[in-house]
Design a protein around this motif. Structure first.
Motif, PDB file in Angstrom:
ATOM      1  N   LEU A 292      -2.296  34.698   8.470  1.00 57.83           N
ATOM      2  CA  LEU A 292      -3.046  34.586   7.212  1.00 57.83           C
ATOM      3  C   LEU A 292      -4.560  34.809   7.346  1.00 57.83           C
ATOM      4  O   LEU A 292      -5.185  35.280   6.401  1.00 57.83           O
TER       5      LEU A 292
ATOM      6  N   SER B 206      -8.042  38.043   6.418  1.00 61.45           N
ATOM      7  CA  SER B 206      -7.314  39.127   5.762  1.00 61.45           C
ATOM      8  C   SER B 206      -7.854  39.499   4.381  1.00 61.45           C
ATOM      9  O   SER B 206      -7.408  40.475   3.799  1.00 61.45           O
ATOM     10  N   LYS B 207      -8.792  38.724   3.866  1.00 63.38           N
ATOM     11  CA  LYS B 207      -9.250  38.965   2.489  1.00 63.38           C
ATOM     12  C   LYS B 207     -10.453  39.912   2.447  1.00 63.38           C
ATOM     13  O   LYS B 207     -11.378  39.800   3.252  1.00 63.38           O
TER      14      LYS B 207
ATOM     15  N   ARG C  93       0.975  43.066   4.482  1.00 67.01           N
ATOM     16  CA  ARG C  93      -0.017  42.332   3.685  1.00 67.01           C
ATOM     17  C   ARG C  93       0.090  40.857   4.090  1.00 67.01           C
ATOM     18  O   ARG C  93       1.138  40.245   3.902  1.00 67.01           O
ATOM     19  N   ALA C  94      -0.993  40.320   4.639  1.00 71.77           N
ATOM     20  CA  ALA C  94      -0.962  38.925   5.083  1.00 71.77           C
ATOM     21  C   ALA C  94      -0.509  38.025   3.937  1.00 71.77           C
ATOM     22  O   ALA C  94      -0.990  38.150   2.812  1.00 71.77           O
TER      23      ALA C  94
ATOM     24  N   ALA D 245      -1.338  45.579  -1.120  1.00 70.41           N
ATOM     25  CA  ALA D 245      -2.450  45.124  -0.271  1.00 70.41           C
ATOM     26  C   ALA D 245      -3.792  45.431  -0.934  1.00 70.41           C
ATOM     27  O   ALA D 245      -4.737  44.635  -0.866  1.00 70.41           O
TER      28      ALA D 245
ATOM     29  N   THR E  50      -4.023  43.124  -4.179  1.00 69.12           N
ATOM     30  CA  THR E  50      -4.296  41.710  -3.886  1.00 69.12           C
ATOM     31  C   THR E  50      -5.471  41.524  -2.927  1.00 69.12           C
ATOM     32  O   THR E  50      -5.749  40.403  -2.499  1.00 69.12           O
TER      33      THR E  50
ATOM     34  N   THR F 109      -5.858  42.189   0.188  1.00 63.77           N
ATOM     35  CA  THR F 109      -5.418  41.483   1.391  1.00 63.77           C
ATOM     36  C   THR F 109      -4.917  42.483   2.428  1.00 63.77           C
ATOM     37  O   THR F 109      -3.953  43.212   2.178  1.00 63.77           O
ATOM     38  N   THR F 110      -5.527  42.503   3.583  1.00 66.51           N
ATOM     39  CA  THR F 110      -5.099  43.456   4.609  1.00 66.51           C
ATOM     40  C   THR F 110      -3.967  42.888   5.463  1.00 66.51           C
ATOM     41  O   THR F 110      -3.412  41.827   5.183  1.00 66.51           O
TER      42      THR F 110
ATOM     43  N   LYS G   3     -11.329  46.019   5.485  1.00 63.46           N
ATOM     44  CA  LYS G   3     -11.400  45.068   4.367  1.00 63.46           C
ATOM     45  C   LYS G   3     -12.409  45.541   3.315  1.00 63.46           C
ATOM     46  O   LYS G   3     -12.161  45.414   2.109  1.00 63.46           O
TER      47      LYS G   3
END
Ligand SMILES: [Zn+2]
Ligand SMILES: [Zn+2]
Length: 310
Positions: free
Chosen positions: A25, A28-29, A74-75, A242, A245, A247-248, A268
């Motif tokens: 998690l 990842s953002k 996608r995490a 991804a 959202t 999120t990588t 990112k």
């Protein structure tokens, strides 16, 4: 003694939870903003005035497919499937074609299997791709990873292919790492034909450098005669959600898949820039190379055409 054991168990539990969080998690953002990363106005300024010179079709040739858990792409994407596709794109004008990406060959596909029940490789499609590359004016790659270059690195006629290869310097430098096996000198000693800036390479086709996923990663922006715009983003994201959202991929992929590692900070920032680009341009079709569900939906809409023109 019991107290010591309980404290040790609690500490171990916290350490494991922390490791799971970190691998699946963390980090990842996308950032809140990514000014200056991409400029669609710049890309559009490089399109020709005369729409009749633009491509007429964008076609997709699927070479293989597979399935993996959504959380790999996608995490946090637990409980979803990632229907992976390995493909090449053909941009078609009335009098010429351009091929984007070299997909995988049979040996590479077998070595990358995620799901024994779901994977497949289409040997006839791979032969079609090899032939289409020799008929194309130009062959470009979104990046130098092995699942995008095999029909380049292992083309049976590298001498005929080489004059068509329009690669950037980092792609040529990094290709030997991912090609698996010796590259033919005709390809290994190729001179770069892209200069690392935003460049129009054919009427309606603009290359946008996007180092991050790999040093030689780039986007391909296309406008067709019907006025529609398409952006091939390679592996900046493995699935469109991804981007949606912000999120990588999980950090886990840095240890399990990428060698050398991605530049996560750049990826990112690119996710944020693509997200905002999609919001501002809802008609723009943004295509991650491996998002099988999204690509199939675009084929059903007629935005992409199934199979190459031969
Ligand atoms: Zn890749
Ligand atoms: Zn890939």
């Amino acid at each position: 003694m019991l107290r010591t054991i309980l404290i040790a168990a609690a500490a171990l539990g916290i350490a494991i939870s922390g490791a799971v969080w970190w691998l699946f998690l963390a980090d990842s953002k996308a950032p809140e903003a990514a000014p200056g990363v991409f400029s669609i106005e710049d890309w559009r300024s490089r399109l020709p005035e005369d729409a009749s010179t633009l491509p007429t079709e964008i076609r997709v040739l699927e070479i293989g497919r597979d399935k993996a858990p959504g959380f790999a792409a996608r995490a946090g994407g637990f409980g979803t499937d990632w229907n992976t596709t390995y493909n090449s794109i053909q941009i078609v004008w009335p009098d010429r074609t351009l091929v984007v990406d070299g997909a995988i060959d049979a040996a590479t596909a077998e070595g990358m299997v995620q799901s024994q029940a779901d994977w497949s490789f289409d040997a006839a499609a791979y032969e079609t791709l090899l032939a289409a590359m020799l008929k194309a004016d130009q062959v470009v790659i979104t990046h130098e990873h092995l699942d995008h270059v095999m029909a380049v690195a292992r083309h049976p006629d590298p001498v005929a292919l080489a004059p068509r290869l329009t690669l950037n310097a980092p792609q040529i430098a990094t290709l030997p790492i991912f090609a698996i096996g010796a590259l033919d000198p005709a390809i290994a000693e190729l001179a770069p034909r892209l200069d690392g800036t935003v460049q129009s390479i054919a009427p309606g086709v603009v290359i946008i450098p996007a180092a991050g996923h790999t040093p030689g990663s780039q986007l391909v922006f296309i406008r067709t005669q019907d006025g529609r715009e398409t952006l091939l983003i390679g592996d900046v994201a493995w699935s469109l959600d991804a981007v949606e959202t912000l999120t990588t991929r999980p950090v886990l992929t840095q240890y399990m898949i990428f060698d050398p590692n991605e530049d996560r900070t750049s990826v990112k920032a690119q996710l944020r820039a693509l997200h905002d680009l999609m919001a501002a341009n809802p008609d723009l079709a943004v295509i991650p190379a491996h998002d099988g569900d999204h690509i199939r939906a675009l084929m059903e809409e007629g935005r992409l055409i199934k199979g190459f023109r031969e």
